[in-house]
Design a protein around this motif. Structure first.
Motif, mmCIF file in Angstrom:
data_model
loop_
_atom_site.group_PDB
_atom_site.id
_atom_site.type_symbol
_atom_site.label_atom_id
_atom_site.label_comp_id
_atom_site.label_asym_id
_atom_site.label_seq_id
_atom_site.Cartn_x
_atom_site.Cartn_y
_atom_site.Cartn_z
ATOM 1 N N MET A 1 0.852 -1.015 -0.469
ATOM 2 C CA MET A 1 -0.185 0.054 -0.320
ATOM 3 C C MET A 1 0.442 1.059 -0.652
ATOM 4 S SD MET A 1 -2.944 1.519 2.771
ATOM 5 C CE MET A 1 -4.022 0.295 1.851
ATOM 6 N N ALA A 2 0.566 1.842 -1.185
ATOM 7 C CA ALA A 2 1.503 3.705 -1.562
ATOM 8 C C ALA A 2 1.147 4.156 0.153
ATOM 9 C CB ALA A 2 1.271 3.868 -2.306
ATOM 10 N N ILE A 3 2.381 4.809 1.389
ATOM 11 C CA ILE A 3 1.828 6.076 1.777
ATOM 12 C C ILE A 3 1.415 6.986 1.642
ATOM 13 C CG2 ILE A 3 3.620 7.256 0.851
ATOM 14 C CD1 ILE A 3 2.977 6.134 4.137
ATOM 15 N N GLU A 4 0.798 7.868 -0.235
ATOM 16 C CA GLU A 4 0.414 8.143 -0.022
ATOM 17 C C GLU A 4 -1.670 7.422 0.423
ATOM 18 O OE1 GLU A 4 -2.039 11.572 -3.165
ATOM 19 O OE2 GLU A 4 -0.581 10.029 -3.865
ATOM 20 N N THR A 5 -2.167 6.497 -0.242
ATOM 21 C CA THR A 5 -3.338 5.503 0.063
ATOM 22 C C THR A 5 -3.410 5.513 1.903
ATOM 23 O OG1 THR A 5 -2.698 4.644 -2.205
ATOM 24 C CG2 THR A 5 -4.425 3.842 -0.401
ATOM 25 N N LEU A 6 -2.257 5.265 2.383
ATOM 26 C CA LEU A 6 -2.475 5.097 3.791
ATOM 27 C C LEU A 6 -2.832 6.221 4.045
ATOM 28 C CD1 LEU A 6 -2.380 3.397 6.297
ATOM 29 C CD2 LEU A 6 -0.242 3.196 5.706
ATOM 30 N N SER A 7 -2.164 7.389 4.192
ATOM 31 C CA SER A 7 -2.351 8.188 4.870
ATOM 32 C C SER A 7 -3.622 9.085 4.629
ATOM 33 C CB SER A 7 -1.397 9.517 4.077
ATOM 34 O OG SER A 7 -1.494 10.964 4.580
ATOM 35 N N ASP A 8 -4.303 8.946 2.795
ATOM 36 C CA ASP A 8 -5.834 9.603 2.788
ATOM 37 C C ASP A 8 -6.524 8.314 3.402
ATOM 38 O OD1 ASP A 8 -4.667 11.726 1.179
ATOM 39 O OD2 ASP A 8 -4.997 10.119 -0.312
ATOM 40 N N ALA A 9 -6.732 7.501 3.958
ATOM 41 C CA ALA A 9 -7.463 6.173 4.568
ATOM 42 C C ALA A 9 -7.524 6.878 6.108
ATOM 43 C CB ALA A 9 -7.308 5.230 4.505
ATOM 44 N N ILE A 10 -6.069 7.313 6.818
ATOM 45 C CA ILE A 10 -6.517 7.021 8.449
ATOM 46 C C ILE A 10 -6.721 8.786 8.405
ATOM 47 C CG2 ILE A 10 -4.320 7.545 10.417
ATOM 48 C CD1 ILE A 10 -2.919 5.191 9.239
ATOM 49 N N SER A 11 -6.598 9.904 7.590
ATOM 50 C CA SER A 11 -7.567 10.744 8.007
ATOM 51 C C SER A 11 -8.035 11.192 7.371
ATOM 52 C CB SER A 11 -5.981 11.944 6.896
ATOM 53 O OG SER A 11 -4.937 12.085 7.475
ATOM 54 N N ALA A 114 -3.398 10.308 17.302
ATOM 55 C CA ALA A 114 -4.081 10.221 16.485
ATOM 56 C C ALA A 114 -3.297 12.008 15.798
ATOM 57 C CB ALA A 114 -5.365 10.470 16.809
ATOM 58 N N VAL A 115 -3.542 13.259 15.768
ATOM 59 C CA VAL A 115 -3.331 14.024 15.149
ATOM 60 C C VAL A 115 -2.129 13.563 15.185
ATOM 61 C CG1 VAL A 115 -2.583 16.443 15.875
ATOM 62 C CG2 VAL A 115 -4.665 15.607 16.284
ATOM 63 N N GLY A 116 -0.934 13.268 15.899
ATOM 64 C CA GLY A 116 0.305 12.125 15.733
ATOM 65 C C GLY A 116 0.415 11.867 14.517
ATOM 66 N N LEU A 117 0.299 10.362 14.305
ATOM 67 C CA LEU A 117 0.270 9.780 13.361
ATOM 68 C C LEU A 117 -0.164 10.522 11.463
ATOM 69 C CD1 LEU A 117 0.221 7.229 12.698
ATOM 70 C CD2 LEU A 117 -1.813 6.532 13.047
ATOM 71 N N CYS A 118 -1.833 10.535 12.485
ATOM 72 C CA CYS A 118 -1.608 11.939 10.785
ATOM 73 C C CYS A 118 -1.224 12.600 9.852
ATOM 74 C CB CYS A 118 -2.832 12.567 10.659
ATOM 75 S SG CYS A 118 -4.576 11.494 10.818
ATOM 76 N N LEU A 119 -0.240 13.524 10.695
ATOM 77 C CA LEU A 119 0.547 14.480 10.350
ATOM 78 C C LEU A 119 1.797 13.675 10.255
ATOM 79 C CD1 LEU A 119 0.248 17.001 13.241
ATOM 80 C CD2 LEU A 119 0.051 17.551 10.620
ATOM 81 N N VAL A 120 1.905 12.413 10.521
ATOM 82 C CA VAL A 120 3.157 12.175 10.341
ATOM 83 C C VAL A 120 3.440 11.138 8.734
ATOM 84 C CG1 VAL A 120 5.082 9.700 11.107
ATOM 85 C CG2 VAL A 120 4.512 11.205 12.577
ATOM 86 N N LEU A 121 2.115 10.728 8.616
ATOM 87 C CA LEU A 121 1.422 10.597 7.513
ATOM 88 C C LEU A 121 1.471 10.786 6.581
ATOM 89 C CD1 LEU A 121 -0.745 7.107 8.474
ATOM 90 C CD2 LEU A 121 1.983 7.370 7.720
ATOM 91 N N GLU A 122 1.211 12.784 6.509
ATOM 92 C CA GLU A 122 1.259 13.151 5.624
ATOM 93 C C GLU A 122 2.364 13.736 5.733
ATOM 94 O OE1 GLU A 122 -1.463 15.240 4.228
ATOM 95 O OE2 GLU A 122 -1.863 13.397 4.264
ATOM 96 N N GLN A 123 3.788 14.294 6.236
ATOM 97 C CA GLN A 123 5.000 13.934 5.855
ATOM 98 C C GLN A 123 5.773 12.820 5.359
ATOM 99 O OE1 GLN A 123 6.545 17.278 6.367
ATOM 100 N NE2 GLN A 123 5.177 17.295 7.238
ATOM 101 N N LEU A 124 4.890 12.245 5.476
ATOM 102 C CA LEU A 124 6.328 10.813 5.333
ATOM 103 C C LEU A 124 5.332 10.972 3.252
ATOM 104 C CD1 LEU A 124 5.658 8.045 7.407
ATOM 105 C CD2 LEU A 124 7.682 9.639 6.501
ATOM 106 N N ASN A 125 4.334 10.976 3.423
ATOM 107 C CA ASN A 125 3.728 11.249 1.621
ATOM 108 C C ASN A 125 4.198 12.558 0.624
ATOM 109 O OD1 ASN A 125 1.765 10.393 -0.161
ATOM 110 N ND2 ASN A 125 -0.161 12.159 0.784
ATOM 111 N N LEU A 126 5.043 12.984 1.324
ATOM 112 C CA LEU A 126 5.544 14.725 0.731
ATOM 113 C C LEU A 126 6.367 14.067 -0.700
ATOM 114 C CD1 LEU A 126 6.356 17.113 3.489
ATOM 115 C CD2 LEU A 126 4.149 16.768 1.358
#
Length: 126
Positions: A1-11, A114-126
């Motif tokens: 699963m791509a990090i973008e997809t994971l980030s979108d799903a979790i957020s 939860a906020v931290g996880l979403c932010l970390v995934l957004e940063q990994l998504n860059l």
């Protein structure tokens, strides 16, 4: 699963849960009566923190509106990071005040995580 997809799903899940959590703020027992009871107590506490400027009912509506706004902005990717940062700042402040007032800390740590996880995934998504 791509990090973008994971980030979108979790957020998106986090945003949806934020929106759903507006219900107990206004007294609707979702998902259980225990949640409504917890939020009724939180509304009384927030009213007290406002030095009487807000009634508990008004505090509940403010909390509900904030949750819906944050949730919607977390689902919509262009506003996601800003919403997470603003929500994180509010929750950080609330955590300090909750600790000072000997309030339950588990909800605070859960929201911050939860906020931290979403932010970390957004940063990994860059």
């Amino acid at each position: 699963m791509a990090i973008e997809t994971l980030s979108d799903a979790i957020s998106t899940t986090f945003g949806s849960l934020c929106i759903a959590s507006a219900l107990p703020f206004i007294g609707i027992p979702f998902p259980s009566q225990a949640w409504a009871t917890y939020y009724a107590d939180k509304n009384r506490w927030m009213s007290k923190l406002s030095n009487g400027r807000l009634t508990p009912k008004q505090a509940g509506y403010v909390g509900a509106l904030l949750r819906v706004a944050v949730g919607s902005c977390c689902i919509y990717q262009p506003t996601r990071v800003a919403a997470l940062l603003i929500n994180g700042a509010i929750v950080c402040r609330g955590t300090v005040v909750a600790y000072r007032d000997k309030r339950p800390m588990r909800p605070q740590w859960t929201m911050l995580s939860a906020v931290g996880l979403c932010l970390v995934l957004e940063q990994l998504n860059l």
